[in-house]
Every structure is written in structure tokens, then in C-alpha cells.
Design an enzyme around this catalytic site. Sequence first.
Site, mmCIF file in Angstrom:
data_model
loop_
_atom_site.group_PDB
_atom_site.id
_atom_site.type_symbol
_atom_site.label_atom_id
_atom_site.label_comp_id
_atom_site.label_asym_id
_atom_site.label_seq_id
_atom_site.Cartn_x
_atom_site.Cartn_y
_atom_site.Cartn_z
ATOM 1 N N GLU A 113 22.810 -28.393 -16.043
ATOM 2 C CA GLU A 113 21.379 -27.867 -16.394
ATOM 3 C C GLU A 113 20.727 -27.993 -14.993
ATOM 4 O O GLU A 113 20.718 -29.070 -14.576
ATOM 5 C CB GLU A 113 20.780 -28.362 -17.647
ATOM 6 N N LYS A 115 17.629 -29.515 -13.405
ATOM 7 C CA LYS A 115 16.888 -30.825 -13.570
ATOM 8 C C LYS A 115 15.147 -30.431 -13.302
ATOM 9 O O LYS A 115 14.908 -29.998 -12.178
ATOM 10 C CB LYS A 115 17.064 -31.957 -12.626
ATOM 11 N N ASP A 117 11.357 -30.309 -13.027
ATOM 12 C CA ASP A 117 10.365 -31.424 -12.470
ATOM 13 C C ASP A 117 8.947 -31.276 -13.243
ATOM 14 O O ASP A 117 8.309 -30.371 -12.700
ATOM 15 C CB ASP A 117 10.377 -31.184 -10.881
ATOM 16 N N TYR A 232 16.220 -29.598 -24.226
ATOM 17 C CA TYR A 232 17.806 -29.967 -23.829
ATOM 18 C C TYR A 232 18.434 -30.831 -24.368
ATOM 19 O O TYR A 232 19.257 -31.341 -24.245
ATOM 20 C CB TYR A 232 17.868 -30.030 -22.253
ATOM 21 N N LYS A 318 20.492 -34.555 -6.887
ATOM 22 C CA LYS A 318 19.295 -34.501 -6.553
ATOM 23 C C LYS A 318 19.348 -33.487 -5.413
ATOM 24 O O LYS A 318 20.078 -33.629 -4.417
ATOM 25 C CB LYS A 318 18.523 -35.736 -6.043
ATOM 26 N N CYS A 412 -15.549 -19.644 17.913
ATOM 27 C CA CYS A 412 -14.305 -18.956 17.949
ATOM 28 C C CYS A 412 -13.563 -19.674 19.139
ATOM 29 O O CYS A 412 -14.198 -19.517 20.330
ATOM 30 C CB CYS A 412 -14.040 -17.549 18.000
ATOM 31 N N CYS A 415 -12.678 -16.702 21.699
ATOM 32 C CA CYS A 415 -13.592 -15.775 22.528
ATOM 33 C C CYS A 415 -15.218 -16.374 22.532
ATOM 34 O O CYS A 415 -16.003 -16.069 23.271
ATOM 35 C CB CYS A 415 -13.883 -14.413 21.821
ATOM 36 N N CYS A 430 -13.783 -15.336 12.686
ATOM 37 C CA CYS A 430 -14.477 -15.079 14.213
ATOM 38 C C CYS A 430 -14.548 -13.510 13.703
ATOM 39 O O CYS A 430 -13.787 -12.749 13.299
ATOM 40 C CB CYS A 430 -13.564 -15.001 15.207
ATOM 41 N N CYS A 435 -12.688 -9.744 19.877
ATOM 42 C CA CYS A 435 -12.044 -10.761 20.238
ATOM 43 C C CYS A 435 -10.762 -10.682 20.480
ATOM 44 O O CYS A 435 -9.836 -10.297 19.729
ATOM 45 C CB CYS A 435 -12.322 -11.742 18.919
HETATM 46 S S1 IVH Z 1 18.757 -35.349 -19.347
HETATM 47 C C1 IVH Z 1 20.358 -39.119 -21.334
HETATM 48 N N1 IVH Z 1 18.211 -33.133 -18.645
HETATM 49 O O1 IVH Z 1 14.879 -35.921 -15.597
HETATM 50 C C2 IVH Z 1 19.687 -37.839 -21.037
HETATM 51 N N2 IVH Z 1 16.845 -34.693 -17.980
HETATM 52 O O2 IVH Z 1 15.464 -38.679 -14.051
HETATM 53 C C3 IVH Z 1 18.354 -37.937 -19.913
HETATM 54 N N3 IVH Z 1 15.083 -33.807 -16.576
HETATM 55 O O3 IVH Z 1 13.594 -38.455 -17.919
HETATM 56 C C4 IVH Z 1 17.741 -36.767 -19.722
HETATM 57 N N4 IVH Z 1 15.571 -31.774 -16.633
HETATM 58 O O4 IVH Z 1 12.318 -35.854 -17.953
HETATM 59 C C5 IVH Z 1 17.918 -34.264 -18.643
HETATM 60 N N5 IVH Z 1 17.905 -30.691 -18.043
HETATM 61 C C6 IVH Z 1 17.632 -32.002 -17.942
HETATM 62 C C7 IVH Z 1 16.501 -32.440 -17.377
HETATM 63 C C8 IVH Z 1 16.018 -33.759 -17.273
HETATM 64 C C9 IVH Z 1 14.633 -32.669 -16.309
HETATM 65 C C10 IVH Z 1 14.207 -35.095 -16.387
HETATM 66 C C11 IVH Z 1 13.834 -35.853 -17.743
HETATM 67 C C12 IVH Z 1 14.726 -37.310 -17.235
HETATM 68 C C13 IVH Z 1 14.296 -37.327 -15.752
HETATM 69 C C14 IVH Z 1 15.477 -38.243 -15.396
#
Ligand code: IVH
Length: 676
Positions: A113, A115, A117, A232, A318, A412, A415, A430, A435
Site C-alpha cells: 500500500e 504510505k 503522508d 487501512y 521510503k 527593474c 532596465c 517591471c 524592457c
Molecule cells: S500500517 C502496524 N499502512 O506511517 C501498522 N501505515 O511510519 C502500522 N502510514 O503511523 C501502520 N500509510 O501513520 C500503515 N498504508 C499504510 C500507511 C501507514 C501511512 C503511516 C502511519 C504510521 C506511519 C508509520
Amino acid sequence: MTDERQRLEELRRLIRYHDYRYYVLNSPEISDAAYDALFRELQAIEARHPEWITPDSPTQRVSGEPQAGFRRVRHPRPILSLASVTSDEEVWAWLDRARRLAPKGARFDFVVEPKIDGLRVVLTYLDGQLRVGATRGDGEVGEDITANLRTVRDVPLSIPLRKDDPSVPPVPRRLVVSGEAYLPVSRFAALNAELEKSGERPFANPRNAAAGSLRQLDPRVTAARPIRLFTYAIVDGDGVPTQWEVLHRLRQWGFPTTPDARHFDRLEDALAYVHEWMARRSELDYEADGMVIKINDLALQEALGVAGRDPRGAVAFKFEPREAVTRLREVEIQVGSMGTLTPVAVLDPVHIGGVRVEHATLHNFQDVARKDIRLGDMVVVRRAGDVIPYVVGPVTSLRTGEERPIEAPKECPVCGGPVIQRPDEVAVYCVNVSCPAIFVRRLEVFASRGAMDIEGLGSRVAHQLVDSGLVRDLSDLYYLREEDLLRLEGFARKRAENLLNAVEASKERPLWRVLVGLGIRHVGQAAAQALEQHYGSIDAIMRARQEELQAIEGIGPTIARSVVEFFANPANRRVVERMRAAGVRMEPERRAGEGRRPLEGLTFVITGTLPGMSREEATAYIEAHGGRVTDAVSRNTDFLVVGEAPGGTKMRRAQELGTPVIDEARLREMVEQQAR
Ligand code: IVH
């Protein structure tokens, strides 16, 4: 039950259903306007009968009063974090360790999945009703942000108990779900612009925007922010055996989940998917800072236990960070083709996401002042996807006292002309029409790949042409002679010929490219193509009035005003005329592989039921043959296509304007006759 009471229940059911279609399935069935109508009807009934309002009514998302602070809530189980890795080797090492620790005969498959942010949230439902929404906090205790989370339309207030549908498993009495609240990248810039307009501090990135919007005391503010949610995890509830089924179950219960999760039997394939997204991360409408690889079998995940705060059953791969910290050495001022003076940071070079960054935009001087960025500061520089790297802000804790303020120029730098600030705009300009910096930039834009695509006419040659006085307006390009070019440094016969050939070739460019090249404020490729599609000729565009222009899809009032202003200027019209006289064609583009497009340039409105095709089919038919379909009859409508039981307004308007009215048979004839 009274009729009104029944209607109220019906409306709530409908609204929840359409929320589900929109937020979970991503496939709305009705228009926003139709949805709003249902919503308003419900509000009206509830206004007449306040005694019928329940906390899970769709109207009750915004509770109103600001709070004094957030209550603390203990999570039913620790909300864990994730170990992160940055290479395939580390992922394989993770799997090796898991294999060694796993019970004999354990089978490994994976869910990958994105991750996200954003802000981790934990939602608790009792008997299908949302009771508490909390932040992760320290993992054990979070903050109660229920009032704010209720305003997020993705968050179900009650879980649709679809007892009618036996394929949906029953919701446990107590259900705790976890996921990530985020702000779509596509909404981020607009939110910041709004904040700036009202004198508030914009957010550094979408993550902060999501967190800031949810962790704030007035839920009405949160309600105005386009926060979204992906879930999730089921923290507490039924024993769903696998992560893949968790995602499925969450969707069935009405929770949004990412469409980008995948199941894999082999880690190789999971890794390939991770790498695919690494390359495409800028396509996601949410910030993802990596991909999570999860062991699908949740009992196995559980058995593997935790190491510190990190469960062993999952790992975050990451992406390369999009930010770096480096020193701001100098500020250069760039003069744009519209005269905008943009401060550009000269940095100690750093690598961000694999690219060496030495320059970054500081946006504008107001921004510099607001963020208090100073020369010599250590600054956070961010590079996301295709956007130009920009300076997010200073790291004030690293200041030495030697830093010096950055001042906006009074004149500017090219010019020496005066600099102005337009009301409603943060940039300084400007305004000297002659110019050279501005005109050189215009020439560069005109010749660039996104516009007339004239090979060999880059920044250096543009400077030479302007400095030598050979090109004073854009049309001069088409009157250049070889002997003129030979006077320029570095131009021998061959090079001069090449440039003239490239200029010659550009005469065939489609109209939209000419429009982009002319440098009309706010007219980029999309707007230019919309204009080309709608009008088909530059003369029609030059004649168009503002109201007419802004009725076109994709053309707002700002663009419309700018187009009208541009062509109101006789000097600009003269440039167009001189180009035309030199043989620049300015004709609409014919896309490769397309045959004749018999309805090209024509705009239709459809009303009533056509005998042989549905509304959608008719629209597709017209568009496939080059025409356009709009909703309302206006001066720009070429034909009104009429079926059975036509709308009165459209018919009346067509009559008023003298718009020709045709039937389906005539429409087909138009296509067939001309296609031959
Ligand atoms: S799973 C055991 N799934 O990333 C389950 N986390 O660095 C732990 N996060 O605290 C989380 N997308 O805030 C999981 N698809 C995803 C995620 C996810 C973002 C965040 C979450 C977690 C942090 C961990």
C-alpha cells in the site's frame, strides 16, 4: 410515520448512499447539484422538526462551537509505527528475519500500500455509530478530535448497516478503525492561496495542512478544508484473517481505502510494484513518502511481534526525501515574460530525490518577508514531482546572527525602470513595455517547445536578436533575412539557414501554439487549446467578448479578461496581422490519425429524448466527430438538437437567438454527408 418523517429517512439513506458512491467507490451516480438538492431538502425538514435530528444525520457534521482544548483518549491497543528501509536488500533481510521467527510452515504473501503522508487517525464505532475520532498521539494516548473528524465527509458517521445485503458481513458492536487523513495535493496550492489572501500563514506541505486542519479547535474551520481519508487497519473488531480482506471489509462497511493497494504472492513482485510507484509518485493526488509492504496473514504478523515500536510484520520502503537543508548564498532576480520580478535563491548545491539543486524559487518578495528568509540562512528546500524546487523556509535555530535581510527591488534590475505592485497580486512587476529582459523572455517563450517550437532559438540567440535590434516584436522573426543573421556573432551561413528554416517551419504550427506563444497573461496550453477548439480561428478569438469567453469550459473570468485586454491593444493585433501576412497559418490542429472531423468547431446543445441514442451516446457521437456539447444555449451554440419533450428554456432561448434547431436524423446527416 408521517410522510415527512419517511421522506427524512429516505433522504438520509440517499445521501449516505451517494456519499458512499462518491467517497468510497469513487464513482458518483448523481451530479453535485442533485446531491446538494437532496441535502437542502433534508436540512429544510430538520429545520421544521429539530426533534428529529440525530447525531448521525448527514447534516450534523459541523457541531459549531470551538473547543477549549482536546481531551486525551487512550487507544484500545498501542497504535504502532513502522520500521523503514530504503533498499531491496533491506527488504529481503526483513523477510529473512521474519521467516526465521515465523512458526513452521508459515506461508508468506504480501499486501503493498502507499504510505500516505498525512495524520494517523483512530476511529471508534459503537453499534455502528461514530463515537470517538482521535489522533495517534504517542501511540498509547491520543487527542480527541471527534468534532473535527466528523466534518470530514469521507468519515462515515454511522456505518451503513446493509442488512438487506447478505454479502456484507455484520458490523461488530465495537469497531476501531485506523487510517490516514490527508489533504489532496491538488487542493494544497489553492488552500495556501486562500490562507495568504486572508492574511494567514500558509502550510509548508500537505501533511502539515492536514494535521493543522484537524488539530485545531474550531470544527467550522476544519469543515472548510478539503480533508480526505484512507483507512487501512482494523485495530479492534472482528478477527479478519488477512490484510487484503481487511481492506475489502473496510470498503464494504463504507470506509474509503486507497485504490492503489495490491496483493502479491511473491516478494519480487511486491518490490517491482514499489519501484513502479517510486517512479510515478507525482501522479498520486496525495503525498506518499513510501510504500508499505505488509505480510498478508494477520495472525502471522501478530506472531512475529514487535521490535521496539515497530511491528515485524510490515515494513515501510521510503521514497527519497523531497526536502533538504542547505545554505542560501544569494538572491538573483529573474524577470519573467510578463514582467514579474521573481526572487531566485542561489544555494549551496544539494541532491534532492536524485537531482542536484542549486537554484530554487523564493516565489515572491512578500513570501520572503513573511517567512523571514535571510541571506546566509540555512533553508529547507523542497522539490516535489515536476514542480520547480522552492524554498520552504529558514531553519531559524541554525542562525548565527550574520544573516542579512532580503529586500525587494525598487527598480527593474535589467532596465532600471520603476517596479509596481498590482492590487490583489503579491508579485512586483517591471512595467516598462520596452524592457529588454521582458521581451527577450517573451521571445524565448514564443520559440519554446511548448509554443512555436523553433529549434535553434534558445536564450542566447533570443538575446542576440533583441540586442541587435533585429527583433523588436514577435512578428519581426518572420521578416528576418539571412544577411541580417550573418551579422550576429557565431552565425555563419549554415547556422543562419538552419534558423530561418526553423522559423519557416513554425508557420505551420496550430493555432493554440500561436496563442501560447503570444504571451497572453494566464493563457497556457490548456486555455489555448480550449480557445482553439471553441473558435477555430484567431479572428473569432480577437472578436470574442468577455462574457462569451468565460462561458467556455476551462476559461474563467481572469483568462477571459486577459484575452480581451490583450487583443484590445492595437500593437498586439498588429503583431498578429504581420505574422499572418508573413504566412503564419494559425489554423486549428488536426490530430494525427484522425480523419475528417465534420463537426469540428461546432457547438451543440441537446434537449429532450432522442429517438435513437441516449444523451450520453449523442454527446459521445458529437465529440467523436469533432463537435462540442454544452449545457445551455448561448450565442456560441451552433445547433440545438431536439428530441421528444424538449426543455422549454432551451427552446425559448434558441428562438430568441435564432439558433438553428435540428433533430437526430439531421445530426446524423451532417456527419455522414461531410464525412464522405
Ligand atoms: S500500517 C502496524 N499502512 O506511517 C501498522 N501505515 O511510519 C502500522 N502510514 O503511523 C501502520 N500509510 O501513520 C500503515 N498504508 C499504510 C500507511 C501507514 C501511512 C503511516 C502511519 C504510521 C506511519 C508509520
